[in-house]
Design an enzyme around this catalytic site. Structure first.
Site, PDB file in Angstrom:
ATOM      1  N   SER A   1       0.848  -1.187   0.000  1.00 47.49           N
ATOM      2  CA  SER A   1       0.000   0.000   0.000  1.00 47.49           C
ATOM      3  C   SER A   1       0.889   1.244   0.000  1.00 47.49           C
ATOM      4  O   SER A   1       1.696   1.408  -0.917  1.00 47.49           O
ATOM      5  CB  SER A   1      -0.959  -0.045   1.185  1.00 47.49           C
ATOM      6  OG  SER A   1      -2.003   0.883   1.046  1.00 47.49           O
TER       7      SER A   1
ATOM      8  N   GLU B   1      -8.812  -4.984  -5.074  1.00 45.83           N
ATOM      9  CA  GLU B   1      -8.209  -3.998  -4.177  1.00 45.83           C
ATOM     10  C   GLU B   1      -9.231  -3.028  -3.590  1.00 45.83           C
ATOM     11  O   GLU B   1      -9.207  -2.718  -2.406  1.00 45.83           O
ATOM     12  CB  GLU B   1      -7.154  -3.191  -4.935  1.00 45.83           C
ATOM     13  CG  GLU B   1      -5.957  -3.982  -5.429  1.00 45.83           C
ATOM     14  CD  GLU B   1      -4.869  -4.090  -4.388  1.00 45.83           C
ATOM     15  OE1 GLU B   1      -5.103  -3.716  -3.234  1.00 45.83           O
ATOM     16  OE2 GLU B   1      -3.773  -4.570  -4.740  1.00 45.83           O
TER      17      GLU B   1
ATOM     18  N   HIS C   1      -7.705  -5.718  -0.600  1.00 42.14           N
ATOM     19  CA  HIS C   1      -6.450  -5.003  -0.371  1.00 42.14           C
ATOM     20  C   HIS C   1      -5.775  -5.531   0.898  1.00 42.14           C
ATOM     21  O   HIS C   1      -6.397  -5.614   1.954  1.00 42.14           O
ATOM     22  CB  HIS C   1      -6.757  -3.508  -0.223  1.00 42.14           C
ATOM     23  CG  HIS C   1      -5.552  -2.633  -0.086  1.00 42.14           C
ATOM     24  ND1 HIS C   1      -4.597  -2.503  -1.065  1.00 42.14           N
ATOM     25  CD2 HIS C   1      -5.150  -1.817   0.930  1.00 42.14           C
ATOM     26  CE1 HIS C   1      -3.670  -1.650  -0.675  1.00 42.14           C
ATOM     27  NE2 HIS C   1      -3.979  -1.221   0.544  1.00 42.14           N
TER      28      HIS C   1
END
Length: 520
Positions: free
Chosen positions: A194, A321, A418
């Site tokens: 991330s 995601e 995610h």
């Protein structure tokens, strides 16, 4: 009984033995960035006499809390907070003649929250695969990523990249000291997820980081939307307006309590709250700043030009995601507006049509929320990742993956969400019930974790993620070979190709546009 001791450039540190590993926690890699050093580049730590006990994690960097409306216990950041937080942790083996590859972890959290001490980032399982693991804290939010130089007329010469400079300082510490912990300073892999992935790619583009690492893994994050000075200064003006302090009074600015600094102006946490509530702007938050010095130009452009021409790259995303908030019964115009929030600067109507047609052909779900989520995932994650691979493969071998493992939480409704790979990268998928609910547990999950850790550590060792457990992993070239990592693991050429081709009409300048307009 004394624990393992290592002599560093700044003094002797003592850790503790955990089974066959030597573990050191809370080693200072820079001076505390407090007082006159707030918003300054990191400074080398002071040396100390005697032996420093390094058996407990340091305080985490001062930060906002994750929005309470989102129940994400895995993202809880335990322990006290402080601006005095520039410390790192090392998992290593007892000294041997052969030096081991180093894996240097940069945590995620939107540059606004997170810490190296979160249980999900426990380095012991990776270290047992034959590497030395280093995890770091770095300054968060407005304390690490706020551009103030322009708006304070130089009174606070902060570029907005101080948090990235912290990461570089930690890498310099690794270069100078990791050999004493059994690590090889000439074989360092940086990896992050991330905003940790943003950090990996920013470091690939920053001249000051060149030569400090040799391989890179960018997980679900590319810093394609770094801020030009105009946008960065706009966030700085918003901050100054909120704190209502003379912008040229450096002493007063540095005296503002940390919690007030973090709550002023824009932030990643408040952007999430705006997205969830529909009130406020969901895209105004701190990112890397193209200041012409610490970060001379755009990240993708710099990498394409060879800023990290000697670095071997692995990069990938998860399949699902992003989850777009599409209400039931949304009109076509409302759907286009939702898509435009994530896919900034594109023809959202045309993109929706192309995705719907492509997903119908491959029999994927075609509801409005499914379409919007897929476009959002690609706009923010997969397409920037592919552009990154295309840029770096000009210089070095690059490897691509997509994680398809579905979270068992919520009956799998979030899909391969995610961060779903984190529990497998660190082997922490089943350390407690909360982790097991998110990642899954049992033989299949354990087998996948073993295979993923083999691939990640083999990449750190050799620059090739192929392994006996995950299988042969070809480089990403014209056929776009991609390792699909999930309940079934296999190599697929050009997955979701029609959706990828839909973006060919948008060059990197579109992907690199900051997703907000200056307002001050």
């Amino acid at each position: 009984m004394a624990g393992p001791q290592v002599s560093t450039k700044y003094g002797i540190v003592e850790g503790k033995k955990e089974k066959e590993l030597n573990v050191f926690k809370g080693i200072p890699y820079a001076k505390p960035p407090i007082g006159e050093l707030r918003w300054c580049p990191p400074q080398a730590p002071e040396s100390w006499a005697g032996t420093k006990s390094c058996t407990e994690f340091s305080a985490v960097c001062a930060q906002e809390s994750f929005p309470e409306v989102i129940d994400m216990k895995l993202m809880d950041v335990p322990g006290p907070q402080s601006e005095d937080c520039l410390y790192l942790n090392v998992w290593s083996h007892p000294s041997e003649s052969e030096k081991r590859p180093v894996m240097f972890w940069i945590h995620g959290g939107g540059l606004g929250f997170g810490a190296a001490s979160q249980p999900i980032y426990d380095g012991q399982h990776l270290a047992r695969k034959g590497v030395v693991v280093v995890t770091i804290n770095y300054r968060m939010g407005a304390l690490g990523f706020l551009h103030l130089d322009t708006v304070t007329e130089g009174a606070i010469p902060a570029t907005g990249n101080e948090g990235f400079l912290d990461q570089i300082a930690a890498l310099e510490w690794v270069r100078d000291n990791i050999a004493g912990f059994g690590g090889d300073p000439d074989n360092v892999t940086i990896f992050g997820e991330s905003s940790g992935g943003w950090s990996v790619t920013v470091l690939m583009a920053m001249p000051k980081a060149k030569g400090l690492f040799h391989k890179a893994i960018a997980q679900s994050g590319v810093a394609n939307a770094a801020l030009p000075l105009e946008h960065a200064a706009d966030l700085g003006k918003e901050f100054l307006s909120d704190v209502a302090t003379d912008p040229t009074d450096a002493d007063s600015l540095r005296a503002i309590p940390a919690d007030k600094v973090l709550s002023a102006g824009a932030s990643f946490v408040r952007s999430i709250e705006a997205l969830l509530s529909g009130v406020g702007e969901g895209n105004r938050y701190h990112r890397a700043v193209i200041d012409g010095d610490t970060l001379p130009a755009s990240v993708l452009g710099s990498i394409a030009e060879g800023s990290s021409s000697d670095v071997v790259l692995m990069a990938g995303t998860t399949r699902d995601e992003m989850a777009a908030p599409v209400p039931p019964g949304a009109t076509p115009e409302e759907l286009q507006a939702i898509v435009s929030q994530a896919a900034y600067g594109i023809d959202s109507k045309e993109m929706i049509e192309r995705y719907r047609e492509s997903r119908m052909k491959r029999m994927a779900r075609m509801g409005d929320a499914d379409i919007a989520s897929a476009i959002s995932t690609d706009a923010t994650m997969r397409i920037p990742c592919i552009r990154l691979l295309e840029a770096q493969q000009r210089h070095q071998p690059s490897y691509h993956y997509i994680v398809t493992w579905t979270t068992p939480a919520g009956d799998g409704a979030a899909g391969a969400e995610h961060g779903i790979e984190l529990g497998f990268v660190f082997g922490t998928h089943g350390i407690d019930q909360d982790h097991a609910i998110t990642f899954g547990d049992g033989p299949a999950a354990a087998g996948l974790a073993n295979a993923v850790m083999d691939a990640w550590t083999n990449f750190a060792k050799t620059g090739d993620p192929s392994s006996d457990t995950l299988g042969a992993w070809p480089a990403y070239v014209e056929n776009r070979a991609t390792m699909m990592i999930g309940e079934q693991t296999y190599v697929k050429e050009a997955p979701y190709e029609e959706e990828r081709v839909a973006w060919d009409g948008y060059d990197n300048s579109v992907l690199e546009r900051p997703p907000f307009e200056p307002k001050n």
